[in-house]
Design a protein around this motif. Sequence first.
Motif, PDB file in Angstrom:
ATOM      1  N   GLU A 189       0.840  -1.198   0.000  1.00  0.00           N
ATOM      2  CA  GLU A 189       0.000   0.000   0.000  1.00  0.00           C
ATOM      3  C   GLU A 189       0.875   1.247   0.000  1.00  0.00           C
ATOM      4  OE1 GLU A 189      -2.886   0.102   3.099  1.00  0.00           O
ATOM      5  OE2 GLU A 189      -3.768  -1.842   2.594  1.00  0.00           O
ATOM      6  N   ALA A 190       0.546   2.161  -0.892  1.00  0.00           N
ATOM      7  CA  ALA A 190       1.258   3.434  -0.940  1.00  0.00           C
ATOM      8  C   ALA A 190       0.632   4.397   0.082  1.00  0.00           C
ATOM      9  CB  ALA A 190       1.176   4.025  -2.340  1.00  0.00           C
ATOM     10  N   PRO A 191       1.464   5.317   0.598  1.00  0.00           N
ATOM     11  CA  PRO A 191       2.879   5.501   0.288  1.00  0.00           C
ATOM     12  C   PRO A 191       3.773   4.573   1.112  1.00  0.00           C
ATOM     13  CG  PRO A 191       2.179   7.198   1.817  1.00  0.00           C
ATOM     14  CD  PRO A 191       0.951   6.389   1.503  1.00  0.00           C
ATOM     15  N   ILE A 192       4.976   4.331   0.594  1.00  0.00           N
ATOM     16  CA  ILE A 192       5.972   3.551   1.319  1.00  0.00           C
ATOM     17  C   ILE A 192       6.528   4.440   2.431  1.00  0.00           C
ATOM     18  CG2 ILE A 192       8.102   2.212   1.143  1.00  0.00           C
ATOM     19  CD1 ILE A 192       5.863   1.056  -0.563  1.00  0.00           C
ATOM     20  N   GLN A 193       6.213   4.101   3.674  1.00  0.00           N
ATOM     21  CA  GLN A 193       6.537   5.001   4.792  1.00  0.00           C
ATOM     22  C   GLN A 193       8.038   5.215   4.965  1.00  0.00           C
ATOM     23  OE1 GLN A 193       4.401   4.083   8.451  1.00  0.00           O
ATOM     24  NE2 GLN A 193       2.701   3.220   7.289  1.00  0.00           N
ATOM     25  N   SER A 194       8.824   4.175   4.750  1.00  0.00           N
ATOM     26  CA  SER A 194      10.271   4.316   4.921  1.00  0.00           C
ATOM     27  C   SER A 194      10.870   5.278   3.907  1.00  0.00           C
ATOM     28  CB  SER A 194      10.944   2.945   4.799  1.00  0.00           C
ATOM     29  OG  SER A 194      10.570   2.304   3.589  1.00  0.00           O
ATOM     30  N   SER A 195      10.331   5.291   2.699  1.00  0.00           N
ATOM     31  CA  SER A 195      10.839   6.206   1.671  1.00  0.00           C
ATOM     32  C   SER A 195      10.490   7.654   2.019  1.00  0.00           C
ATOM     33  CB  SER A 195      10.262   5.833   0.304  1.00  0.00           C
ATOM     34  OG  SER A 195      10.674   4.536  -0.075  1.00  0.00           O
ATOM     35  N   LEU A 196       9.261   7.872   2.491  1.00  0.00           N
ATOM     36  CA  LEU A 196       8.891   9.223   2.922  1.00  0.00           C
ATOM     37  C   LEU A 196       9.752   9.674   4.097  1.00  0.00           C
ATOM     38  CD1 LEU A 196       4.981   9.143   2.761  1.00  0.00           C
ATOM     39  CD2 LEU A 196       6.610   9.808   0.983  1.00  0.00           C
ATOM     40  N   TYR A 197      10.026   8.763   5.002  1.00  0.00           N
ATOM     41  CA  TYR A 197      10.865   9.062   6.172  1.00  0.00           C
ATOM     42  C   TYR A 197      12.274   9.481   5.737  1.00  0.00           C
ATOM     43  CZ  TYR A 197      13.749   7.968  10.299  1.00  0.00           C
ATOM     44  OH  TYR A 197      14.668   8.000  11.337  1.00  0.00           O
ATOM     45  N   LEU A 198      12.861   8.734   4.806  1.00  0.00           N
ATOM     46  CA  LEU A 198      14.211   9.052   4.342  1.00  0.00           C
ATOM     47  C   LEU A 198      14.252  10.404   3.629  1.00  0.00           C
ATOM     48  CD1 LEU A 198      15.270   5.526   3.053  1.00  0.00           C
ATOM     49  CD2 LEU A 198      16.362   6.789   4.926  1.00  0.00           C
ATOM     50  N   LYS A 199      13.247  10.688   2.809  1.00  0.00           N
ATOM     51  CA  LYS A 199      13.208  11.980   2.121  1.00  0.00           C
ATOM     52  C   LYS A 199      13.006  13.130   3.104  1.00  0.00           C
ATOM     53  CE  LYS A 199      13.513  13.043  -1.534  1.00  0.00           C
ATOM     54  NZ  LYS A 199      14.731  13.488  -2.258  1.00  0.00           N
ATOM     55  N   GLU A 200      12.221  12.885   4.135  1.00  0.00           N
ATOM     56  CA  GLU A 200      12.022  13.925   5.144  1.00  0.00           C
ATOM     57  C   GLU A 200      13.306  14.171   5.926  1.00  0.00           C
ATOM     58  OE1 GLU A 200       9.312  14.784   9.149  1.00  0.00           O
ATOM     59  OE2 GLU A 200       8.886  13.052   7.868  1.00  0.00           O
ATOM     60  N   LYS A 201      14.039  13.100   6.214  1.00  0.00           N
ATOM     61  CA  LYS A 201      15.292  13.215   6.960  1.00  0.00           C
ATOM     62  C   LYS A 201      16.384  13.891   6.137  1.00  0.00           C
ATOM     63  CE  LYS A 201      14.853  11.233  11.078  1.00  0.00           C
ATOM     64  NZ  LYS A 201      15.275  11.880  12.348  1.00  0.00           N
ATOM     65  N   ASP A 202      16.413  13.587   4.822  1.00  0.00           N
ATOM     66  CA  ASP A 202      17.492  14.109   3.971  1.00  0.00           C
ATOM     67  C   ASP A 202      16.945  14.394   2.582  1.00  0.00           C
ATOM     68  OD1 ASP A 202      19.854  14.777   2.730  1.00  0.00           O
ATOM     69  OD2 ASP A 202      21.005  13.162   3.643  1.00  0.00           O
ATOM     70  N   SER A 203      16.289  15.526   2.445  1.00  0.00           N
ATOM     71  CA  SER A 203      15.620  15.871   1.191  1.00  0.00           C
ATOM     72  C   SER A 203      16.592  16.225   0.074  1.00  0.00           C
ATOM     73  CB  SER A 203      14.651  17.040   1.415  1.00  0.00           C
ATOM     74  OG  SER A 203      15.367  18.182   1.886  1.00  0.00           O
ATOM     75  N   ASP A 204      17.860  16.462   0.397  1.00  0.00           N
ATOM     76  CA  ASP A 204      18.836  16.838  -0.623  1.00  0.00           C
ATOM     77  C   ASP A 204      19.340  15.638  -1.421  1.00  0.00           C
ATOM     78  OD1 ASP A 204      18.690  19.517   0.082  1.00  0.00           O
ATOM     79  OD2 ASP A 204      20.312  19.343   1.553  1.00  0.00           O
ATOM     80  N   LYS A 205      19.182  14.442  -0.885  1.00  0.00           N
ATOM     81  CA  LYS A 205      19.677  13.263  -1.581  1.00  0.00           C
ATOM     82  C   LYS A 205      18.585  12.653  -2.461  1.00  0.00           C
ATOM     83  CE  LYS A 205      23.349  11.761   1.578  1.00  0.00           C
ATOM     84  NZ  LYS A 205      23.169  12.765   2.640  1.00  0.00           N
ATOM     85  N   ASP A 206      18.994  12.107  -3.595  1.00  0.00           N
ATOM     86  CA  ASP A 206      18.059  11.382  -4.454  1.00  0.00           C
ATOM     87  C   ASP A 206      17.699  10.051  -3.809  1.00  0.00           C
ATOM     88  OD1 ASP A 206      17.913  13.264  -6.541  1.00  0.00           O
ATOM     89  OD2 ASP A 206      19.809  12.558  -7.364  1.00  0.00           O
ATOM     90  N   LEU A 207      16.449   9.614  -4.026  1.00  0.00           N
ATOM     91  CA  LEU A 207      15.982   8.360  -3.446  1.00  0.00           C
ATOM     92  C   LEU A 207      15.272   7.519  -4.493  1.00  0.00           C
ATOM     93  CD1 LEU A 207      14.596   7.562  -0.022  1.00  0.00           C
ATOM     94  CD2 LEU A 207      13.219   6.875  -1.986  1.00  0.00           C
TER      95      LEU A 207
END
Length: 485
Positions: free
Chosen positions: A374-392
């Motif tokens: 089920e979207a959204p993938i929570q871990s991916s949102l978490y990583l982008k929130e933690k480090d929005s400057d890096k590509d994911l």
Amino acid sequence: MLKNPPFCLSSEFYYEVWFVKIFTEVIFLEKYFYFDENISAVCDSQMINGTTQKLWQSFSFKLSALELCEGDPNTFIIGNPIKAVLPEDKEYAITVNEKGICVIGKDYNSLMRGFFVLLMQIQLESANGKRILKIPYFEQTDNYILKNRMIHICVFPEHDLYYIKKLIRLSALCQYTHIVIEFWGMLEYNCLKELAWPGAFSQEQVKEIVAEAKELGIKLIPMFNMFGHATASRLLIGKHVVLDQNPLLEHLFTPDGWAWDITSDEVYDLLTQIRKELYNLFGDTEYFHIGCDEAYYYTKCDELRAYLPDFIKRLTNDVVKEGYRPMMWMDMILERSKFPKGYYAFGKDGEADILLKSLAPETVMVDWQYNVTEAPIQSSLYLKEKDSDKDLIIAPWYKDGNYNACIETARENDMFGIMLTTWHTLKDYMQTILTCAIKCGAKTLYWSDMNIDMQRTETATLLRRVSFEGNSYLDSGWSKNQINI
């Protein structure tokens, strides 16, 4: 079909015929571009290679040969067609009409993806004892929903070179932009011979694969796991490429043999030499995948785990200095307590900020989550929130609901792309490569259908189209055997 369809011979190699098709009460006319056993095209000089001609012949059921002459960059033209219009936000545009064929790409790789789509519209007709090749008139631009559509494939000892070549050709036809290729004890290294099983691919054979991938317009990304998976073998089987050949090298690993000893300068120097050999083989590539997943011993040993921030900082920055962008699996960074059951996260509480800050800014984070549907993938949102400057990039596996959720999350949250992983399951789920590509917007065979059984038959068809060298019983399809005996 009309008994006497009108036609006009427009040139030496094409003409126009009208057909009538009836569906329920709707009647419409469909026009086709016909072509002969010999046809000429002007194209981007990079297309003038054996691979392009083999593809044309194969998709033309070995009835047509293509002569290629140098033309404008990023174009493929037969006849004198109205030039296709390429919108700024599209990868390719195709026009097929009574005057000929035109394919335009924003670059060579995009041009090849448009060329593949053109090939997959070729149809074979039998009339009055003759076999006729045709392509329906159409105009099309791509409809990809993600810019970076990657696939990760593993080379196991059970795979021969021909199988890997066909797998790369299939991935190109499915319009993936990149292939991450990981040799599980299947590449000979000069720096340590025990890194390869007997019978592994030579470096010359790998250069052959890299050269053909370049002709196909798909970018290869080398990978070597520089943390976990140090056995270069599946944990379920118990093999170890190095220690089963030379037990005296045990000092390179954690006591269980599964991970590299990141406290060792000898290990670090070896990993550096491995990267340099792969750089030399893969040439012009932007990324290098360092793996770094599932280092289980480090999840239970706080003393060793304390070395992890400095290790990944040094490692990722060295890759950048060497001229590449590191890619890294994220499971060792994600904190277990932050996510529901089913998420892959092996980090300890309070570590994520420290570890993420340790990564070189150029690092591409790759979040593999295989059980989430089920979207959204929570871990991916978490990583982008933690480090929005890096590509994911989000990495799904073979389950339909899983890659649907990953694709939706990547699209809705403007992420870098996806990386479909395949591991050991291609024997049963080869069609996943095609299905996931279509979900990302790939246009495939004209009779394509999203029914799962149709995806298998379409995959089988595409594999036949890329079997340039011919097939024995063992080589055909995606598994050497139909039954276990």
